[in-house]
Design a protein around this motif. Structure first.
Motif, short mmCIF file in Angstrom:
data_model
loop_
_atom_site.label_atom_id
_atom_site.label_comp_id
_atom_site.label_asym_id
_atom_site.label_seq_id
_atom_site.Cartn_x
_atom_site.Cartn_y
_atom_site.Cartn_z
N CYS A 196 0.99 -0.93 0.14
CA CYS A 196 0.12 0.06 0.05
C CYS A 196 1.07 1.10 0.04
O CYS A 196 1.80 1.30 0.72
N ILE A 197 0.75 1.98 -0.86
CA ILE A 197 1.55 3.31 -1.13
C ILE A 197 1.11 4.66 -0.59
O ILE A 197 1.40 5.64 -0.65
N GLY A 198 -0.30 4.43 0.26
CA GLY A 198 -0.52 5.47 0.71
C GLY A 198 -1.27 6.57 -0.06
O GLY A 198 -1.05 7.73 0.48
N CYS A 199 -1.62 6.24 -1.18
CA CYS A 199 -2.05 7.30 -2.17
C CYS A 199 -3.69 7.77 -1.88
O CYS A 199 -3.92 8.88 -2.37
N HIS A 200 -4.10 7.21 -0.98
CA HIS A 200 -5.61 7.20 -0.84
C HIS A 200 -6.67 7.32 -1.96
O HIS A 200 -7.59 7.61 -1.74
N ILE A 201 -6.19 6.71 -3.03
CA ILE A 201 -7.05 6.66 -4.17
C ILE A 201 -8.15 5.98 -4.16
O ILE A 201 -9.35 6.17 -4.34
N CYS A 244 -7.06 0.76 -6.99
CA CYS A 244 -5.98 0.53 -6.40
C CYS A 244 -4.89 0.72 -7.52
O CYS A 244 -4.87 -0.39 -8.08
N ALA A 280 -5.05 0.27 4.12
CA ALA A 280 -6.46 0.75 4.04
C ALA A 280 -7.33 -0.15 4.56
O ALA A 280 -7.56 -1.19 4.25
S1 SF4 Z 1 -5.31 2.85 -3.29
FE1 SF4 Z 1 -5.48 2.61 -1.13
S2 SF4 Z 1 -4.80 0.59 -0.74
FE2 SF4 Z 1 -4.35 1.03 -2.74
S3 SF4 Z 1 -2.14 1.87 -2.57
FE3 SF4 Z 1 -3.46 3.54 -2.66
S4 SF4 Z 1 -3.97 3.74 -0.55
FE4 SF4 Z 1 -3.15 1.88 -0.32
#
Ligand code: SF4
Ligand code: SF4
Ligand code: SF4
Ligand code: SF4
Lengths: 148, 509
Positions: free
Chosen positions: A11-16, A138, A59
């Motif tokens: 999980c890259i912490g992108c919050h997508i 994701c 997440a």
């Molecule tokens: S979309 Fe959510 S679960 Fe997927 S990498 Fe981004 S923050 Fe992590």
């Protein structure tokens, strides 16, 4: 049952995923409107929350537990276990906003609605044709819907 | 702006944000490894600083509303045929820092011809039939290593023939392709896992590079070439016996004449253990191997490695393509190498001085053609396979390389592009925004090995199909028939000297 599992290693912490969840539960189904108009105006919020600690992120959303503590705690019958699908369902009409479930959930997967006396909880996107929106969005396959 | 160096605004890129589309979700802020985007508390919106942008396009790729455009900054210096803008900027930079200009991947120098683009392939018409690879068998299998001069047989009791000649160890590849050396440390563990898994699934090899092999990857040994370079990082008996081949790295196309340099910031726990160097210390490989000052010395090292691996695997020697490469290659083969890998000047790197990357060495096409020819002329071509590396961009480049005399090609830049690299060239900073050339835990996890391996596998499958199509079109049904078959190549717009070196005729002839 098939659940959505997060993978903290990738999980890259992108919050997508949060953005996808908001869009999937919006009236407009349009990210820009959902995030700007519906989120600020109506308190539309994501059922999924990305938690971060140091380099690690994950997440989290409702686990749809086999023996859900939230259902046991719910005083109004708004939270139920659906025996057929295995989902932990939420009936917004019945919810009285007592936060019993919030305190009972061992994963902290239930959130307060920002404007109303209601909760926000993952419904596994049961009525979305493509399955869970977060999984589809994701970018790093850090969310997977599977049988384990 | 106030309080800033005078050349700060001569930056390379501009970030263009579409006001209608941007929802201030901060995805770009989280993705940019260079902090070019930021949250402006007083304006309550996402803002950016163009000067910090390195043009990696990570934010543009992940912006959920496609609100971002990363553009070359348009404002420019007065036109000058000699003083191209990059030279002007180099000078400003060096006047500020007093240091060597460092670079990473890429090959921005535009005035050295890319010979692949000047070579055209043949196809069958009327007099010889072309072959449809979807209907007829097509062989891409390639064996790397020494081949016997002749085969001798004896008869067994029942009269059937039995091979008497002892064959040298060879590496078997399902495609004439291998992932070239990228050390663990220069790229992170996730990508080493991905390459190892992809190579295994494809039945090809990947090269460990000079940083050793992580314990957990020994299981992929059948598809691994282990590399020994001048720094001897991570080299020990188990390592030498872990792979399907051993490669002595003498030189690298992107930086001939200088050794590898892995900055201390990239040496984390795992890298330190695998490389056998202290945590956080710079891992600097000497420019030469201090035990190789002659072909005789090379001979000794080749046979030391063969002894160490009990003659089970072929030994490769990798050199950068430089002047006199053909004579050097001949010496390498005579010294006992089973494979000669030649790395052209357009090869990738994690860190190299820009001046060296762009000015030292020669293009792989010329080097390859000359090496193949020389080994044939001397009657020793069978004693070693040739692997071409450095600037292979597509399957047609592969086919042309094989027609120029390569047995197989190494490719690495293309494999990194497959997993997201945009050639921003900032590999040496350790902050690769695509999670490739970085060991920063937060960035490295951007490469999920499952996703990366799949992409690498897809790329090789795609190239494989295309190679089959091109072979079929030429009426060939096996890659063997193409090797060194320069009659399948024609040049466009090259001088007589260039065509002579390449050993090809001009188109129309
Ligand atoms: S979309 Fe959510 S679960 Fe997927 S990498 Fe981004 S923050 Fe992590
Ligand atoms: S499954 Fe659907 S409702 Fe649940 S977190 Fe993902 S997007 Fe939100
Ligand atoms: S990621 Fe795109 S939409 Fe989100 S803040 Fe950045 S530019 Fe705006
Ligand atoms: S450095 Fe990369 S992520 Fe940062 S602004 Fe520039 S293109 Fe975007």
């Amino acid at each position: 049952m098939k659940r959505v599992y997060p993978n903290k290693d990738y999980c890259i912490g992108c919050h997508i995923c949060e953005l996808a969840c908001i869009t999937a539960h919006s009236k407009s189904k349009d990210l820009i409107l959902a995030y700007t108009v519906e989120r600020t105006g109506e308190g539309l919020s994501s059922c999924k929350r990305v938690h971060e600690g140091g380099p690690t992120c994950v997440a989290l959303s409702c686990r749809h537990c086999d023996e859900p503590a939230c259902v046991a705690a719910c005083i109004s019958g708004a939270l139920q276990k659906d025996p057929e699908s295995g989902r932990t369902t939420y009936d917004r009409e019945k919810c009285v906003g007592c936060w019993s479930c919030l305190m009972a959930c061992p994963f902290g997967a239930i959130a307060r609605h920002p404007l109303e006396n209601k909760i926000v909880k993952c419904d596994l996107c049961f009525d979305r044709p493509g399955g869970p929106a977060c999984v589809a969005a994701c970018p790093n396959q850090a969310l997977k819907q599977e049988e384990r | 702006m106030l309080f800033q160096p005078i050349n700060r605004n001569y930056h390379d890129f501009s970030i263009v944000r579409d006001k209608d589309a941007c929802i201030n979700c901060k995805v770009c802020i989280r993705q940019c490894a260079y902090e070019a985007h930021y949250w402006d508390e007083s304006r309550q919106k996402v803002m950016h600083d163009n000067a910090k942008c390195v043009g990696c396009h990570r934010c543009e790729a992940l912006c959920p509303t496609s609100a971002l455009l990363i553009q070359k900054k348009q404002s420019d210096f007065k036109d000058n045929a000699l003083w191209k803008p990059e030279f002007i900027k180099y000078i400003y930079k060096q006047a500020d820092t007093g240091g060597v200009l460092l670079t990473g991947m890429g090959s921005p120098v535009g005035n050295i011809p890319v010979y692949w683009d000047k070579l055209l392939l043949d196809a069958s018409q009327v007099t010889n039939p072309s072959i449809d690879p979807l209907r007829e068998p097509m062989e891409l299998k390639t064996f790397l290593g020494a081949k016997p001069v002749k085969l001798e047989f004896t008869k067994t009791k029942d009269g059937s023939p039995k091979l008497k000649t002892k064959l040298s160890p060879n590496i078997e590849l399902n495609y004439p392709l291998m992932f070239s050396a990228m050390s663990f440390g220069s790229i992170n563990f996730n990508l080493h896992v991905a390459m190892a898994r992809a190579a295994t699934e494809l039945g090809i090899c990947y090269n460990t590079g000079e940083g050793g092999l992580h314990k957990t990857l020994y299981q992929y040994g059948k598809n691994t070439i282990v590399q020994v370079a001048s720094g001897r990082f991570g080299v020990h008996r188990d390592f030498l016996n872990a792979g399907a081949g051993i490669e002595i790295k003498v030189g690298q196309g992107a930086k001939p004449g200088i050794g590898g340099h892995l900055p201390g910031e990239k040496i984390n726990e795992m890298v330190s253990v695998t490389r056998m160097v202290p945590l956080g210390s710079d891992a600097i490989s000497p420019a030469p191997h201090h035990d190789i000052y002659s072909i005789e010395d090379l001979h000794q090292l080749i046979f030391a490695l063969k002894e160490a691996s009990e003659y089970r695997v072929p030994v490769s020697v990798k050199i950068a393509a430089v002047h006199n490469v053909a004579a050097i290659a001949s010496g390498i083969v005579r010294a006992g190498a089973d494979i000669v890998a030649i790395d052209g000047m357009r090869g990738g790197t994690g860190a190299a001085p820009g001046m060296i990357r762009d000015n030292v060495g020669i293009p792989i096409e010329l080097a390859l053609a000359q090496v193949d020819q020389r080994l044939r002329d001397e009657g020793i071509r069978n004693r070693a396979s040739i692997v071409a590396a450095g600037g292979i961009r597509c399957s047609a480049d592969v086919v042309k390389a094989i027609a120029l005399g390569a047995d197989a090609v190494y490719f690495a830049t293309a494999a990194l592009l497959a997993v997201g690299c945009t050639l921003c060239g900032k590999c040496y900073t350790g902050k690769c925004p695509w999670g490739i050339a970085t060991n920063d835990a937060k960035l490295a996890k951007r490469q999920n090995p499952d996703v990366a391996a799949k992409k690498m596998v897809n790329l090789v499958h795609a190239w494989g199909h295309e190679i089959e199509e091109m072979l079929g079109g030429m009426g060939l049904n096996s890659i063997e028939s193409l090797r060194g078959n320069r009659d399948k190549l024609r040049a466009v717009g090259l001088s007589d000297t260039e065509m002579d070196i390449l050993g090809v005729k001009h188109a129309g002839r």
